[in-house]
Design a protein around this motif. Structure first.
Motif, short mmCIF file in Angstrom:
data_model
loop_
_atom_site.label_atom_id
_atom_site.label_comp_id
_atom_site.label_asym_id
_atom_site.label_seq_id
_atom_site.Cartn_x
_atom_site.Cartn_y
_atom_site.Cartn_z
N VAL A 202 0.85 -1.19 0.00
CA VAL A 202 0.00 0.00 0.00
C VAL A 202 0.89 1.23 0.00
O VAL A 202 1.91 1.27 0.68
N ALA A 203 0.47 2.25 -0.76
CA ALA A 203 1.19 3.52 -0.76
C ALA A 203 0.40 4.56 0.04
O ALA A 203 0.26 4.42 1.24
N HIS A 204 -0.20 5.55 -0.63
CA HIS A 204 -0.75 6.72 0.07
C HIS A 204 -2.27 6.77 0.12
O HIS A 204 -2.83 7.74 0.63
N GLN A 205 -2.95 5.75 -0.40
CA GLN A 205 -4.42 5.78 -0.43
C GLN A 205 -4.97 4.45 0.11
O GLN A 205 -5.66 3.72 -0.60
N ALA A 206 -4.69 4.15 1.35
CA ALA A 206 -4.99 2.84 1.92
C ALA A 206 -6.42 2.36 1.72
O ALA A 206 -6.64 1.20 1.35
N PRO A 207 -7.47 3.18 1.96
CA PRO A 207 -8.83 2.66 1.80
C PRO A 207 -9.14 2.22 0.38
O PRO A 207 -9.98 1.32 0.18
N ALA A 208 -8.49 2.84 -0.61
CA ALA A 208 -8.72 2.46 -2.00
C ALA A 208 -7.84 1.30 -2.43
O ALA A 208 -8.26 0.42 -3.18
N GLU A 209 -6.61 1.26 -1.94
CA GLU A 209 -5.66 0.23 -2.34
C GLU A 209 -5.90 -1.10 -1.63
O GLU A 209 -5.72 -2.16 -2.22
N ALA A 210 -6.27 -1.04 -0.36
CA ALA A 210 -6.49 -2.26 0.43
C ALA A 210 -7.73 -2.06 1.30
O ALA A 210 -7.63 -1.96 2.53
N PRO A 211 -8.91 -2.01 0.68
CA PRO A 211 -10.12 -1.69 1.45
C PRO A 211 -10.45 -2.69 2.55
O PRO A 211 -10.81 -2.30 3.66
N GLU A 212 -10.30 -3.97 2.26
CA GLU A 212 -10.66 -4.97 3.26
C GLU A 212 -9.67 -4.96 4.43
O GLU A 212 -10.07 -5.02 5.60
N ALA A 213 -8.38 -4.88 4.13
CA ALA A 213 -7.38 -4.85 5.19
C ALA A 213 -7.48 -3.58 6.02
O ALA A 213 -7.33 -3.61 7.25
N THR A 214 -7.75 -2.46 5.37
CA THR A 214 -7.93 -1.21 6.10
C THR A 214 -9.13 -1.30 7.03
O THR A 214 -9.05 -0.92 8.21
N ALA A 215 -10.24 -1.82 6.53
CA ALA A 215 -11.44 -1.97 7.35
C ALA A 215 -11.20 -2.91 8.52
O ALA A 215 -11.68 -2.67 9.63
N ARG A 216 -10.45 -3.97 8.29
CA ARG A 216 -10.18 -4.93 9.36
C ARG A 216 -9.41 -4.26 10.50
O ARG A 216 -9.74 -4.43 11.68
N LEU A 217 -8.38 -3.49 10.16
CA LEU A 217 -7.61 -2.79 11.19
C LEU A 217 -8.48 -1.81 11.95
O LEU A 217 -8.38 -1.70 13.18
N LEU A 218 -9.33 -1.10 11.23
CA LEU A 218 -10.20 -0.12 11.90
C LEU A 218 -11.18 -0.82 12.83
O LEU A 218 -11.39 -0.37 13.97
N LYS A 219 -11.78 -1.90 12.38
CA LYS A 219 -12.76 -2.59 13.23
C LYS A 219 -12.11 -3.18 14.47
O LYS A 219 -12.66 -3.10 15.58
N GLU A 220 -10.92 -3.75 14.31
CA GLU A 220 -10.22 -4.32 15.46
C GLU A 220 -9.91 -3.24 16.49
O GLU A 220 -10.06 -3.45 17.70
#
Length: 266
Positions: free
Chosen positions: A244-262
Protein backbone atom coordinates in the motif's frame (compact mmCIF):
# COMPACT_ATOMS: atom_id res chain seq x y z
CA UNK A 1 -15.47 27.10 7.99
CA UNK A 2 -18.29 24.58 7.74
CA UNK A 3 -18.08 20.91 6.74
CA UNK A 4 -21.17 19.23 5.30
CA UNK A 5 -21.84 15.66 6.50
CA UNK A 6 -22.50 12.94 3.95
CA UNK A 7 -24.40 9.84 5.04
CA UNK A 8 -22.34 7.07 3.42
CA UNK A 9 -24.20 4.15 5.01
CA UNK A 10 -27.04 3.70 7.48
CA UNK A 11 -29.89 6.16 7.96
CA UNK A 12 -30.91 9.23 9.89
CA UNK A 13 -32.97 6.91 12.08
CA UNK A 14 -29.79 4.99 12.92
CA UNK A 15 -28.28 8.23 14.17
CA UNK A 16 -31.29 9.01 16.34
CA UNK A 17 -31.52 5.56 17.88
CA UNK A 18 -27.78 4.97 18.16
CA UNK A 19 -28.14 1.68 16.31
CA UNK A 20 -24.40 1.54 15.70
CA UNK A 21 -21.40 3.66 16.67
CA UNK A 22 -20.73 6.53 14.27
CA UNK A 23 -17.54 6.49 12.21
CA UNK A 24 -16.71 9.79 10.51
CA UNK A 25 -14.50 9.31 7.45
CA UNK A 26 -12.25 11.94 5.88
CA UNK A 27 -10.48 12.21 2.50
CA UNK A 28 -6.95 12.81 1.31
CA UNK A 29 -5.94 16.01 -0.45
CA UNK A 30 -7.40 16.09 -3.96
CA UNK A 31 -9.95 13.29 -3.46
CA UNK A 32 -13.61 12.89 -2.58
CA UNK A 33 -14.38 10.91 0.57
CA UNK A 34 -17.09 8.85 -1.17
CA UNK A 35 -14.71 7.79 -3.94
CA UNK A 36 -11.69 7.19 -1.70
CA UNK A 37 -13.59 5.05 0.82
CA UNK A 38 -15.99 3.37 -1.62
CA UNK A 39 -14.31 -0.03 -1.56
CA UNK A 40 -14.10 -0.10 2.24
CA UNK A 41 -17.73 0.82 2.93
CA UNK A 42 -19.02 -2.72 2.43
CA UNK A 43 -16.58 -3.96 5.09
CA UNK A 44 -17.50 -1.22 7.60
CA UNK A 45 -21.22 -0.60 7.23
CA UNK A 46 -22.39 -3.51 9.37
CA UNK A 47 -20.36 -2.23 12.33
CA UNK A 48 -20.83 1.55 12.01
CA UNK A 49 -23.08 4.27 10.73
CA UNK A 50 -20.74 5.96 8.30
CA UNK A 51 -20.55 9.73 7.84
CA UNK A 52 -18.19 11.38 5.37
CA UNK A 53 -16.88 14.88 4.85
CA UNK A 54 -15.01 16.57 2.03
CA UNK A 55 -12.39 19.28 2.07
CA UNK A 56 -13.49 22.69 0.79
CA UNK A 57 -13.66 22.72 -3.00
CA UNK A 58 -13.38 18.93 -3.19
CA UNK A 59 -16.21 16.68 -4.39
CA UNK A 60 -19.48 18.58 -3.93
CA UNK A 61 -18.15 20.81 -1.13
CA UNK A 62 -18.24 24.55 -1.62
CA UNK A 63 -14.88 26.26 -2.19
CA UNK A 64 -13.20 27.99 0.73
CA UNK A 65 -10.20 29.93 -0.46
CA UNK A 66 -9.33 31.93 2.65
CA UNK A 67 -6.36 30.91 4.75
CA UNK A 68 -7.08 28.17 7.30
CA UNK A 69 -5.19 25.82 9.57
CA UNK A 70 -5.49 22.08 10.18
CA UNK A 71 -6.88 22.99 13.61
CA UNK A 72 -9.70 24.86 11.83
CA UNK A 73 -10.65 21.64 10.05
CA UNK A 74 -10.59 19.85 13.42
CA UNK A 75 -12.88 22.53 14.88
CA UNK A 76 -15.22 22.18 11.91
CA UNK A 77 -15.36 18.42 12.36
CA UNK A 78 -16.28 18.89 16.03
CA UNK A 79 -19.04 21.26 14.90
CA UNK A 80 -20.26 18.74 12.33
CA UNK A 81 -20.78 16.13 15.05
CA UNK A 82 -22.42 18.68 17.35
CA UNK A 83 -24.88 19.53 14.58
CA UNK A 84 -25.64 15.83 14.06
CA UNK A 85 -26.48 15.65 17.76
CA UNK A 86 -28.67 18.75 17.61
CA UNK A 87 -30.44 17.91 14.35
CA UNK A 88 -30.85 14.16 14.69
CA UNK A 89 -30.76 13.49 18.42
CA UNK A 90 -27.47 11.63 18.43
CA UNK A 91 -27.36 9.93 21.86
CA UNK A 92 -24.84 11.58 24.17
CA UNK A 93 -23.28 8.23 25.13
CA UNK A 94 -23.00 6.88 21.57
CA UNK A 95 -19.36 6.28 20.58
CA UNK A 96 -18.22 8.56 17.76
CA UNK A 97 -15.00 7.73 15.93
CA UNK A 98 -13.00 9.44 13.19
CA UNK A 99 -10.68 8.04 10.53
CA UNK A 100 -8.93 10.21 7.98
CA UNK A 101 -6.38 9.80 5.21
CA UNK A 102 -3.40 12.11 4.61
CA UNK A 103 -4.67 15.65 5.34
CA UNK A 104 -7.75 14.22 7.05
CA UNK A 105 -5.33 12.07 9.01
CA UNK A 106 -3.68 15.23 10.31
CA UNK A 107 -7.14 16.26 11.51
CA UNK A 108 -7.44 12.96 13.41
CA UNK A 109 -4.03 13.54 14.98
CA UNK A 110 -5.04 17.05 15.99
CA UNK A 111 -8.25 15.81 17.58
CA UNK A 112 -6.39 13.05 19.43
CA UNK A 113 -4.55 15.77 21.36
CA UNK A 114 -7.84 17.10 22.72
CA UNK A 115 -8.91 15.49 25.96
CA UNK A 116 -12.44 16.89 25.70
CA UNK A 117 -13.18 15.98 22.08
CA UNK A 118 -16.47 14.22 21.24
CA UNK A 119 -14.46 11.61 19.33
CA UNK A 120 -13.73 8.64 21.56
CA UNK A 121 -11.20 6.91 19.29
CA UNK A 122 -9.35 8.17 16.24
CA UNK A 123 -7.47 6.68 13.32
CA UNK A 124 -4.95 8.44 11.07
CA UNK A 125 -4.00 6.77 7.79
CA UNK A 126 -1.11 7.54 5.43
CA UNK A 127 -0.14 10.64 7.36
CA UNK A 128 2.42 11.98 9.84
CA UNK A 129 2.96 14.60 12.52
CA UNK A 130 4.68 16.69 9.85
CA UNK A 131 4.39 16.16 6.11
CA UNK A 132 7.04 17.57 3.79
CA UNK A 133 8.31 21.09 4.33
CA UNK A 134 6.73 24.55 4.05
CA UNK A 135 8.66 25.50 0.91
CA UNK A 136 7.44 22.44 -0.97
CA UNK A 137 3.81 23.08 0.01
CA UNK A 138 4.00 26.78 -0.80
CA UNK A 139 5.50 26.04 -4.21
CA UNK A 140 2.75 23.52 -4.92
CA UNK A 141 0.10 25.99 -3.78
CA UNK A 142 1.43 28.65 -6.14
CA UNK A 143 1.58 26.24 -9.06
CA UNK A 144 -1.94 24.93 -8.57
CA UNK A 145 -3.42 28.39 -7.98
CA UNK A 146 -1.95 29.52 -11.30
CA UNK A 147 -2.28 26.41 -13.47
CA UNK A 148 -5.02 24.33 -11.84
CA UNK A 149 -5.17 20.87 -10.27
CA UNK A 150 -4.68 18.95 -13.56
CA UNK A 151 -0.98 19.82 -13.14
CA UNK A 152 -0.96 17.46 -10.13
CA UNK A 153 -2.43 14.41 -11.84
CA UNK A 154 0.73 12.80 -13.20
CA UNK A 155 2.77 13.27 -10.03
CA UNK A 156 -0.10 12.15 -7.80
CA UNK A 157 -0.56 8.97 -9.82
CA UNK A 158 3.07 8.13 -9.03
CA UNK A 159 2.87 9.02 -5.32
CA UNK A 160 -0.57 7.75 -4.44
CA UNK A 161 -0.41 4.10 -5.52
CA UNK A 162 1.93 1.21 -4.90
CA UNK A 163 3.73 -0.33 -7.90
CA UNK A 164 1.40 -2.46 -10.00
CA UNK A 165 -1.83 -1.12 -8.48
CA UNK A 166 -2.71 1.02 -11.47
CA UNK A 167 -2.53 -1.98 -13.81
CA UNK A 168 -4.70 -4.08 -11.50
CA UNK A 169 -7.27 -1.46 -10.50
CA UNK A 170 -7.38 1.13 -13.29
CA UNK A 171 -11.00 2.05 -12.54
CA UNK A 172 -10.17 2.93 -8.91
CA UNK A 173 -7.15 4.97 -9.98
CA UNK A 174 -9.13 6.80 -12.66
CA UNK A 175 -11.90 7.68 -10.22
CA UNK A 176 -9.50 9.22 -7.71
CA UNK A 177 -7.50 11.12 -10.32
CA UNK A 178 -10.74 12.47 -11.77
CA UNK A 179 -11.57 13.86 -8.33
CA UNK A 180 -8.20 15.63 -8.28
CA UNK A 181 -8.66 17.04 -11.76
CA UNK A 182 -12.00 18.62 -10.80
CA UNK A 183 -10.95 19.99 -7.40
CA UNK A 184 -11.17 23.77 -7.00
CA UNK A 185 -7.65 25.09 -7.52
CA UNK A 186 -7.78 27.81 -4.88
CA UNK A 187 -9.22 25.55 -2.19
CA UNK A 188 -6.51 22.99 -2.96
CA UNK A 189 -3.86 25.71 -2.69
CA UNK A 190 -5.24 26.86 0.68
CA UNK A 191 -5.05 23.28 1.95
CA UNK A 192 -1.44 23.01 0.75
CA UNK A 193 -0.51 26.13 2.68
CA UNK A 194 -2.22 24.74 5.79
CA UNK A 195 -0.13 21.57 5.50
CA UNK A 196 2.98 23.72 5.15
CA UNK A 197 2.25 25.30 8.55
CA UNK A 198 1.22 22.02 10.23
CA UNK A 199 3.67 20.39 12.64
CA UNK A 200 2.73 18.27 15.67
CA UNK A 201 6.13 16.66 16.19
CA UNK A 202 6.67 18.39 19.54
CA UNK A 203 3.19 17.51 20.81
CA UNK A 204 2.99 13.71 20.50
CA UNK A 205 3.41 13.17 24.23
CA UNK A 206 0.05 14.91 24.62
CA UNK A 207 -2.04 12.31 22.79
CA UNK A 208 -5.13 12.07 25.00
CA UNK A 209 -7.43 9.69 23.08
CA UNK A 210 -6.89 6.16 21.79
CA UNK A 211 -5.22 6.58 18.42
CA UNK A 212 -4.36 4.19 15.57
CA UNK A 213 -1.80 5.29 12.98
CA UNK A 214 -1.80 3.19 9.80
CA UNK A 215 1.04 3.49 7.27
CA UNK A 216 1.46 2.11 3.79
CA UNK A 217 4.71 0.19 3.39
CA UNK A 218 5.16 1.71 -0.10
CA UNK A 219 4.09 5.26 0.78
CA UNK A 220 6.68 7.80 -0.50
CA UNK A 221 4.80 10.72 1.07
CA UNK A 222 4.38 9.42 4.63
CA UNK A 223 6.49 6.24 4.91
CA UNK A 224 6.37 4.08 8.04
CA UNK A 225 9.59 5.74 9.20
CA UNK A 226 7.72 9.06 9.39
CA UNK A 227 5.48 7.76 12.19
CA UNK A 228 8.08 5.95 14.32
CA UNK A 229 7.69 8.59 17.02
CA UNK A 230 4.07 7.55 17.50
CA UNK A 231 5.20 4.17 18.85
CA UNK A 232 6.19 5.92 22.09
CA UNK A 233 3.16 8.23 22.25
CA UNK A 234 0.54 7.47 24.89
CA UNK A 235 -2.69 5.70 23.90
CA UNK A 236 -1.28 5.02 20.43
CA UNK A 237 -1.02 1.94 18.22
CA UNK A 238 0.68 1.72 14.84
CA UNK A 239 0.22 -0.65 11.92
CA UNK A 240 1.73 -1.05 8.45
CA UNK A 241 -0.12 -2.32 5.37
CA UNK A 242 2.07 -4.17 2.89
CA UNK A 243 1.66 -3.33 -0.79
CA UNK A 244 0.00 0.00 0.00
CA UNK A 245 1.19 3.52 -0.76
CA UNK A 246 -0.75 6.72 0.07
CA UNK A 247 -4.42 5.78 -0.43
CA UNK A 248 -4.99 2.84 1.92
CA UNK A 249 -8.83 2.66 1.80
CA UNK A 250 -8.72 2.46 -2.00
CA UNK A 251 -5.66 0.23 -2.34
CA UNK A 252 -6.49 -2.26 0.43
CA UNK A 253 -10.12 -1.69 1.45
CA UNK A 254 -10.66 -4.97 3.26
CA UNK A 255 -7.38 -4.85 5.19
CA UNK A 256 -7.93 -1.21 6.10
CA UNK A 257 -11.44 -1.97 7.35
CA UNK A 258 -10.18 -4.93 9.36
CA UNK A 259 -7.61 -2.79 11.19
CA UNK A 260 -10.20 -0.12 11.90
CA UNK A 261 -12.76 -2.59 13.23
CA UNK A 262 -10.22 -4.32 15.46
CA UNK A 263 -9.11 -0.99 16.93
CA UNK A 264 -12.47 0.76 17.21
CA UNK A 265 -14.28 -2.25 18.63
CA UNK A 266 -11.54 -2.94 21.20
Amino acid sequence: MTLTPQLLSGSVEDLRTGARPVLVLGPSLGTSVAVLWQGALAHLQESFTLIGWDLPGHGDAEPFTESFEISDLADALEELVAELADNHGLPADLPVYAAGVSIAGTVSLTLALRGNTRFTRLAALCTAAKIGDPQMWNERAELVAQAGTPTMVEGSAQRWFAPGFMARQLEVVTGLLRCLQHTDRYSYAAACRALGRYDLTAELAGVARPLLVISGAEDPVCPPSAVQDFAAAPHTQTAVLDGVAHQAPAEAPEATARLLKEFLND
